[in-house]
Design an enzyme around this catalytic site. Sequence first.
Site, PDB file in Angstrom:
ATOM      1  N   GLU A  62     -19.554  15.753   1.367  1.00  0.00           N
ATOM      2  CA  GLU A  62     -19.913  14.795   0.084  1.00  0.00           C
ATOM      3  C   GLU A  62     -21.045  14.352   0.659  1.00  0.00           C
ATOM      4  O   GLU A  62     -21.061  13.109   1.318  1.00  0.00           O
ATOM      5  CB  GLU A  62     -18.851  13.835   0.212  1.00  0.00           C
ATOM      6  CG  GLU A  62     -18.818  12.940  -0.974  1.00  0.00           C
ATOM      7  CD  GLU A  62     -17.852  11.814  -1.106  1.00  0.00           C
ATOM      8  OE1 GLU A  62     -17.947  10.889  -1.945  1.00  0.00           O
ATOM      9  OE2 GLU A  62     -16.826  11.915  -0.196  1.00  0.00           O
ATOM     10  N   LYS A  86     -18.671  18.247  -2.444  1.00  0.00           N
ATOM     11  CA  LYS A  86     -18.226  17.054  -3.253  1.00  0.00           C
ATOM     12  C   LYS A  86     -19.803  16.472  -3.517  1.00  0.00           C
ATOM     13  O   LYS A  86     -19.709  15.314  -2.813  1.00  0.00           O
ATOM     14  CB  LYS A  86     -17.277  16.366  -2.669  1.00  0.00           C
ATOM     15  CG  LYS A  86     -16.904  14.973  -3.433  1.00  0.00           C
ATOM     16  CD  LYS A  86     -15.644  14.283  -2.987  1.00  0.00           C
ATOM     17  CE  LYS A  86     -15.366  13.001  -3.680  1.00  0.00           C
ATOM     18  NZ  LYS A  86     -14.037  12.332  -3.207  1.00  0.00           N
ATOM     19  N   ARG A 104       0.788  -1.210   0.088  1.00  0.00           N
ATOM     20  CA  ARG A 104      -0.049   0.223  -0.046  1.00  0.00           C
ATOM     21  C   ARG A 104       0.854   1.253  -0.064  1.00  0.00           C
ATOM     22  O   ARG A 104       0.747   2.244  -0.687  1.00  0.00           O
ATOM     23  CB  ARG A 104      -0.836   0.012   1.283  1.00  0.00           C
ATOM     24  CG  ARG A 104      -2.012  -1.040   1.098  1.00  0.00           C
ATOM     25  CD  ARG A 104      -2.952  -0.820   2.143  1.00  0.00           C
ATOM     26  NE  ARG A 104      -2.472  -1.189   3.461  1.00  0.00           N
ATOM     27  CZ  ARG A 104      -2.511  -2.182   4.151  1.00  0.00           C
ATOM     28  NH1 ARG A 104      -2.891  -3.226   3.554  1.00  0.00           N
ATOM     29  NH2 ARG A 104      -2.035  -2.308   5.420  1.00  0.00           N
ATOM     30  N   LYS A 134     -12.455  14.920   4.722  1.00  0.00           N
ATOM     31  CA  LYS A 134     -13.673  14.641   3.871  1.00  0.00           C
ATOM     32  C   LYS A 134     -14.536  13.918   4.788  1.00  0.00           C
ATOM     33  O   LYS A 134     -13.957  12.992   5.662  1.00  0.00           O
ATOM     34  CB  LYS A 134     -13.308  13.720   2.573  1.00  0.00           C
ATOM     35  CG  LYS A 134     -14.274  13.579   1.778  1.00  0.00           C
ATOM     36  CD  LYS A 134     -13.974  12.400   0.830  1.00  0.00           C
ATOM     37  CE  LYS A 134     -13.947  10.948   1.327  1.00  0.00           C
ATOM     38  NZ  LYS A 134     -14.223   9.922   0.668  1.00  0.00           N
TER      39      LYS A 134
END
Length: 341
Positions: A177, A219, A45, A136
């Site tokens: 979002e 978003k 990752r 976010k």
Amino acid sequence: MTASLDEIAYKLCANGKGLLAADESSSTIKRRFDAIGVESTFDNRRDYREMLFRSDEAMRDYISGVILYDETIRQNAKDGTPLVKLIEAAGSIPGIKVDLGARPQPGASGETITEGLDGLGERFKEYYELGARFAKWRAVIDIGTHIPSYTSIIANAQALARYAALAQAANIVPIVEPEVLMDGDHDIDRCYEVTEWVLKEVFQQLFYARIRLEGMVLKPNMVVPGKKSPKQVSVQEVAEKTIRCLKNCVPSAVPGIAFLSGGQSDEEATAHLDAMVRTGGYPWPMTFSYGRALQAAPQKAWAGKPENVAAGQAAFTHRARMNYLAALGQWSAEIEQKKAA
């Protein structure tokens, strides 16, 4: 404080640059690695994300900010450099996903509520120290028989507003979002109806929470028919209905709109953004905040092999450039076909 919030919010969406959503949870990136035959280990990752963040042209010229996962914001590159420092060195802004995912919502069968508010103020303090300057939080709204319900929409809108208030109090720009999913067989008009309802409720709750609109980024999903709908529509219809919906719901004080791709193909997401920008008649900069639509090609090209790093970076740079051009209204299918150098 507000000047800093406003400045960062504007920079995230200005001049055609957009966001790389590299905030996949451990389970999500495992699924994506499984698809390319790569084991989802800590090192793999790290290597994959380091490959993206060291894509000099893409990061410098096309990416304004990177949304990170908790693991990633704490990771160092292979040479010991914090990944956050690689992002900053490219002139991009580090950000962080802070929600803990959607869970079944009591009292709203088949619907979800996003969790993660408990202790979020303290987590924001730590993330700011680690370098995050925006955050976010994703709310998930599904369309189906008898859903969404007001119960689900109001709960998710209130959670988004509470998150945004905690973010701004920590001098971190909130990306708000509310995603209306494109799963299902609903037509574009049903998506429009639900998206309008969700956005109006979200901005009402942001008002109640005293959010500084100039210091946030929206978003949203695009207004599209469900994937299983027999009534698919043109790129231009998506553009026109999305812009009309946003103009009816989003205050002009918001400094930018960064669309999610929501399961669209790479080229679909780019074409829709370009068509919206070309249509015009709206008050905000519009750009991209894509995850899979930016990463599917580089993941496939990389395939977990060190000798494929250059190919993976070239694929990422190509996708980033296509979306940068779309955010300027300068993309075309002809340009799309040209491979990255």
